[in-house]
Motif scaffolding. Structure first.
Motif, PDB file in Angstrom:
ATOM      1  N   THR A   1      13.934  16.941   4.060  1.00  0.00           N
ATOM      2  CA  THR A   1      13.318  16.778   3.686  1.00  0.00           C
ATOM      3  C   THR A   1      11.542  16.514   4.274  1.00  0.00           C
ATOM      4  OG1 THR A   1      12.300  13.898   3.140  1.00  0.00           O
ATOM      5  CG2 THR A   1      13.633  14.730   5.836  1.00  0.00           C
TER       6      THR A   1
ATOM      7  N   TYR B   1       7.593  14.501   4.136  1.00  0.00           N
ATOM      8  CA  TYR B   1       6.114  13.873   3.509  1.00  0.00           C
ATOM      9  C   TYR B   1       5.239  14.114   2.213  1.00  0.00           C
ATOM     10  CZ  TYR B   1       6.933  11.935   8.624  1.00  0.00           C
ATOM     11  OH  TYR B   1       8.013  11.697   9.705  1.00  0.00           O
TER      12      TYR B   1
ATOM     13  N   ASP C   1       5.356  13.094  -0.656  1.00  0.00           N
ATOM     14  CA  ASP C   1       5.343  12.551  -1.331  1.00  0.00           C
ATOM     15  C   ASP C   1       5.860  10.941  -1.320  1.00  0.00           C
ATOM     16  OD1 ASP C   1       5.550  13.623  -3.912  1.00  0.00           O
ATOM     17  OD2 ASP C   1       8.139  13.985  -3.322  1.00  0.00           O
TER      18      ASP C   1
ATOM     19  N   GLU D   1       6.508   8.406   3.162  1.00  0.00           N
ATOM     20  CA  GLU D   1       7.852   8.007   3.859  1.00  0.00           C
ATOM     21  C   GLU D   1       8.803   7.509   3.080  1.00  0.00           C
ATOM     22  OE1 GLU D   1       6.531   5.828   7.199  1.00  0.00           O
ATOM     23  OE2 GLU D   1       5.239   6.767   8.131  1.00  0.00           O
ATOM     24  N   GLU D   2       8.080   7.039   1.247  1.00  0.00           N
ATOM     25  CA  GLU D   2       9.548   6.157   1.631  1.00  0.00           C
ATOM     26  C   GLU D   2      10.666   7.834   0.937  1.00  0.00           C
ATOM     27  OE1 GLU D   2      10.445   4.162  -2.655  1.00  0.00           O
ATOM     28  OE2 GLU D   2       8.290   3.920  -2.271  1.00  0.00           O
ATOM     29  N   ARG D   3      10.362   8.740   0.601  1.00  0.00           N
ATOM     30  CA  ARG D   3      11.046   9.774   0.004  1.00  0.00           C
ATOM     31  C   ARG D   3      11.265  10.276   1.652  1.00  0.00           C
ATOM     32  NH1 ARG D   3      12.366  14.905  -0.408  1.00  0.00           N
ATOM     33  NH2 ARG D   3      13.878  15.404  -1.447  1.00  0.00           N
ATOM     34  N   TYR D   4      10.643  11.100   2.456  1.00  0.00           N
ATOM     35  CA  TYR D   4      11.183  10.747   3.638  1.00  0.00           C
ATOM     36  C   TYR D   4      12.499  10.038   4.278  1.00  0.00           C
ATOM     37  CZ  TYR D   4      11.805  12.726   8.793  1.00  0.00           C
ATOM     38  OH  TYR D   4      11.946  12.420   9.904  1.00  0.00           O
ATOM     39  N   LEU D   5      12.625   9.165   4.167  1.00  0.00           N
ATOM     40  CA  LEU D   5      12.826   7.883   4.500  1.00  0.00           C
ATOM     41  C   LEU D   5      14.593   7.600   3.730  1.00  0.00           C
ATOM     42  CD1 LEU D   5      11.383   5.513   6.637  1.00  0.00           C
ATOM     43  CD2 LEU D   5      11.885   6.543   7.041  1.00  0.00           C
ATOM     44  N   LYS D   6      14.743   8.029   2.437  1.00  0.00           N
ATOM     45  CA  LYS D   6      15.820   7.849   1.513  1.00  0.00           C
ATOM     46  C   LYS D   6      16.538   9.174   2.044  1.00  0.00           C
ATOM     47  CE  LYS D   6      18.449   7.693  -1.556  1.00  0.00           C
ATOM     48  NZ  LYS D   6      19.225   6.287  -1.391  1.00  0.00           N
TER      49      LYS D   6
ATOM     50  N   GLU E   1      18.279   7.950   4.847  1.00  0.00           N
ATOM     51  CA  GLU E   1      19.297   7.241   4.591  1.00  0.00           C
ATOM     52  C   GLU E   1      20.427   8.049   4.113  1.00  0.00           C
ATOM     53  OE1 GLU E   1      19.417   4.087   1.333  1.00  0.00           O
ATOM     54  OE2 GLU E   1      17.369   3.656   2.441  1.00  0.00           O
TER      55      GLU E   1
ATOM     56  N   GLU F   1       1.253  14.062   3.242  1.00  0.00           N
ATOM     57  CA  GLU F   1       0.544  13.833   2.172  1.00  0.00           C
ATOM     58  C   GLU F   1      -0.178  14.334   1.889  1.00  0.00           C
ATOM     59  OE1 GLU F   1       2.392  10.202   4.104  1.00  0.00           O
ATOM     60  OE2 GLU F   1       0.727  12.007   5.115  1.00  0.00           O
TER      61      GLU F   1
END
Length: 709
Positions: A434, A436, A438, A440-445, A448, A464
């Motif tokens: 993973t 950054y 794309d 923080e959303e993909r990083y955190l996905k 998760e 980014e």
């Protein structure tokens, strides 16, 4: 009144004993169970003979057990379906929990509170062996979890686990329920180690701990399978290594049939003596019984452990990944963690060809080859344009988990493909990766996903603005990612940073310092984030060079990165050589290239390059092949040739040279004076860091072949 986890801090908690054994002791008939269709379905007794279940609960409460388990061992829909009552899953579990809770309430006081554990057994299908999918099994636990919770249980116990993937499915159902309902009660996970020393699928106790420790469980332990005698070493291991409280609920020995009835050989006295040893000497926090244990066994256990306080344990958890077979520590003794790179469609033509033909057996063979060459973890990537990656990941990983002993690194730019692999992997995987790029959303996905399935994660130093090229930029991203990951609940040791090895072979000015900046970033990340791991795809640094040049540059760059603090690398072990195989000039020029040690002179106020290590390095290997990198030993004596066979891990020609040596020396003299001398050189090279573990293993294999000859 005290809560269960509070009680656990104050005393050795005692669970009840066997449900099935003590139901059968009441001489129940087939009619008591509800007819021939319900033979041995103890869950149906909730409807037909609730008094028999209450008798068992009461008997264990009367002798002082702190916790009783619900009569729901086979209460998931997979098992109940076999008796035609899958539709009653919620009701069976709700009623069983309510019944146990009511009787426990009759015995519970402020001074001695009693608790009810909702029992979730393993069912009858093993997901690792393909009997049922992970998602189907998780679905089949949902109604059981809901019924037990609504019925009032104080905690869940996932017990008698024979397949770690099954354990994960049950835990997934529990934690999903907690999240949706915004509730939380304690969770215990217990595995069963058989008489042959592993779980049914071959899982060692260290691998089980590694796979389960990342989950938010409150207790880890063992039950069933054997008596206390056979559990000793496994419980000792858990108590020495688990940061969580440990539970142990053995059988009353190993069963045998006597006079047509099941007999267990541990008396209450012998059973209690051993269980007491687990608590007093090892530090077990919960004790109790499983098959064959009666109220008399537990009466004596209660009496004996009352005088004990919980033993302080200094658990030494080994940060690791695991397969369903073994634990693989991240920190290897005298080596880096080798991640085999050939089962990767992005970088291996052979892998792509096999994938295109859907030659699954061929892909498994390729994976086994990586294992034989010394890989500690296997990188698995099925990203291939035009193919269904999720389907391919399901197909491949479902085969790898039972055929390859080492853990898996699931590698993809798409989290859906990584999840497809996780649904087959009972062990603790590493997700790669993973970042950054794309946001923080993909990083955190991906974080998760790793958290949900109990995996570690690789973080690339990309944000980014793109790939960080300077050491400063790489370190800045690492700090940002580490802070977010640890806040998300990750331990530092389950985070791998990939500071990215970019090519230094292009001649483009902005690429010249790619390797030097990566080495410097490794030093800084190691110094400032010491708990994290550092990993690289090493071969990227030499992209575009000829194969012989790549072997040299990759090997020397790898050595520099390890010296700087990197502890893991994605490599093809067969394409890396120890430093002793290169001459001084090759090493010097490679280092000049890595650290951009060009030389310049002024001509007409212009800097003119007088020495370019890239040009020198390219010229040096012009026309050479990787095969030509082998040391020429043709002019050496037979004795020296044999030593080189050992040092270089080379079997070709070994037997011919051994035959020549046997014409001059006795076999024992060849072993002691020639071959062992070669192994001594190997040992010295290993100790000085010039030879990595895979090459030592190759040398040892040649030694073994020679001795056998």
């Amino acid at each position: 009144m005290k809560k269960f986890l509070d009680l656990l801090k104050e005393k050795i908690v005692v669970f009840d004993g066997a449900m099935g054994t003590n139901l059968m002791a009441q001489n129940l008939t087939i009619d008591d169970f509800g007819g021939a269709n319900f033979e041995n379905c103890s869950e149906n007794l909730i409807y037909t003979r609730p008094d028999a279940v209450i008798n068992v609960h009461r008997a264990f409460l009367e002798v002082g057990s702190d916790v009783i388990e619900t009569n729901t061992f086979g209460g998931n829909t997979v098992v109940l379906q076999e008796f035609g009552i899958a539709d009653k899953a919620y009701d069976v579990n709700f009623k069983a929990a309510q019944m146990a809770k009511n009787i426990a309430g009759d015995f519970s006081t402020n001074e001695k509170p009693r608790f009810v554990a909702g029992s979730l057994g393993p069912g009858t299908k093993l997901p690792t062996l393909g009997h049922i999918s992970f998602l189907e099994l998780k679905e089949n636990y949902r109604e059981q979890v809901r019924g037990l919770y609504d019925g009032g249980v104080d905690l869940f116990i996932v017990e008698t686990c024979q397949d770690i993937l099954q354990t994960k499915a049950a835990l997934a159902a529990i934690f999903e329920f907690f999240e949706k309902q915004r509730v939380k009660i304690p969770v215990i996970a217990q595995v069963t180690i058989e008489t042959f020393g592993t779980m049914l699928n071959g899982t060692e106790i260290s691998a089980a701990l590694t796979a389960l420790e990342p989950f938010p469980i409150d207790v880890i332990g063992m039950n069933c399978g054997t008596g206390p005698k056979q559990m000793t070493e496994s419980i000792k291991y858990l108590c020495e290594n688990s940061p969580l409280p440990v539970s142990v609920l053995p059988n009353a020995g190993l069963p045998e049939v006597k006079d047509g009835a099941m007999f267990y050989d541990e008396t209450p006295e012998s059973f209690t003596k051993q269980v007491l040893h687990f608590a007093q000497d090892f530090g077990a926090n919960i004790v109790g019984g499983c098959c064959g244990t009666t109220p008399e066994h537990l009466r004596l256990v209660v009496e004996q452990v009352e005088r004990l306080s919980p033993k302080q344990r200094n658990a030494n958890l080994v940060p690791s990944a695991s397969s369903i077979f073994i634990q693989q520590p991240y920190m290897q003794d005298n080596s880096f963690l080798i991640v085999g790179e050939r089962v990767n469609a992005s970088g291996s033509k052979k892998m792509r060809d096999l994938l295109e033909r859907e030659d699954w057996d061929g892909l498994v063979s390729l994976a086994k080859e990586q294992e034989r060459e010394g890989a500690h973890i296997l990188d698995v990537n099925v990203d291939f344009v035009g193919r269904n990656g999720e389907k391919d990941m399901h197909e491949l990983v479902s085969r790898l988990v039972t055929n390859v002993k080492i853990p898996l690194m699931l590698d993809s730019t798409e989290w859906q493909k990584m999840e497809a692999g996780l649904q087959h992997a009972g062990g603790k995987c590493v997700l790669n990766s993973t970042n950054y790029e794309d946001g923080e959303e993909r990083y955190l996905k991906v974080l998760e996903l790793a958290k949900e399935y109990g995996a570690a994660v690789v973080v690339g130093t990309i944000d980014e603005e793109g790939m960080a090229r300077t050491a400063e930029g790489k370190l800045k991203i690492a700090h940002r990612a580490y802070k977010q990951a640890t806040e998300f609940g990750f331990e530092g040791h389950d985070i791998f940073f990939d500071p990215l090895a970019l090519p230094i072979s292009t001649g483009i000015e902005e690429d010249r310092r790619n390797a030097a900046e990566t080495v410097e970033s490794i030093k800084q990340i190691r110094a400032e984030l010491p708990e994290a791991n550092i990993i690289l795809g090493v071969s990227n640094v030499s992209f575009g060079l000829n194969p012989a040049a790549r072997v040299v540059l990759n090997s020397i760059f790898l050595h520099e990165c390890v010296e700087a603090g990197m502890n893991s690398a994605i490599v093809n072990a067969s394409k890396i050589l120890p430093l002793n195989r290169f001459n001084e000039h090759e090493v010097e020029v490679a280092l000049d290239l890595i650290y951009d040690r060009r030389k310049f002179a002024k001509e007409n106020d212009t800097d003119v390059c007088t020495y370019d290590p890239l040009g020198e390095f390219t010229t040096m290997f012009q026309g050479k092949t990787a095969q030509s990198m082998k040391v020429d030993v043709s002019n050496l004596s037979t004795e020296e040739k044999l030593k080189h066979h050992i040092i270089d891990g080379e079997k070709i020609g070994l037997e011919d040279n051994l035959k020549l040596a046997l014409e001059k020396y006795p076999a024992l003299e060849i072993v002691n004076d020639i071959l062992l001398d070669g192994m001594k050189v190997v040992g010295d090279l290993f100790g000085s860091g010039q030879m990595q573990l895979p090459f030592v293993l190759q040398s040892a294999e040649v030694m073994k072949t020679a001795v056998k000859f």
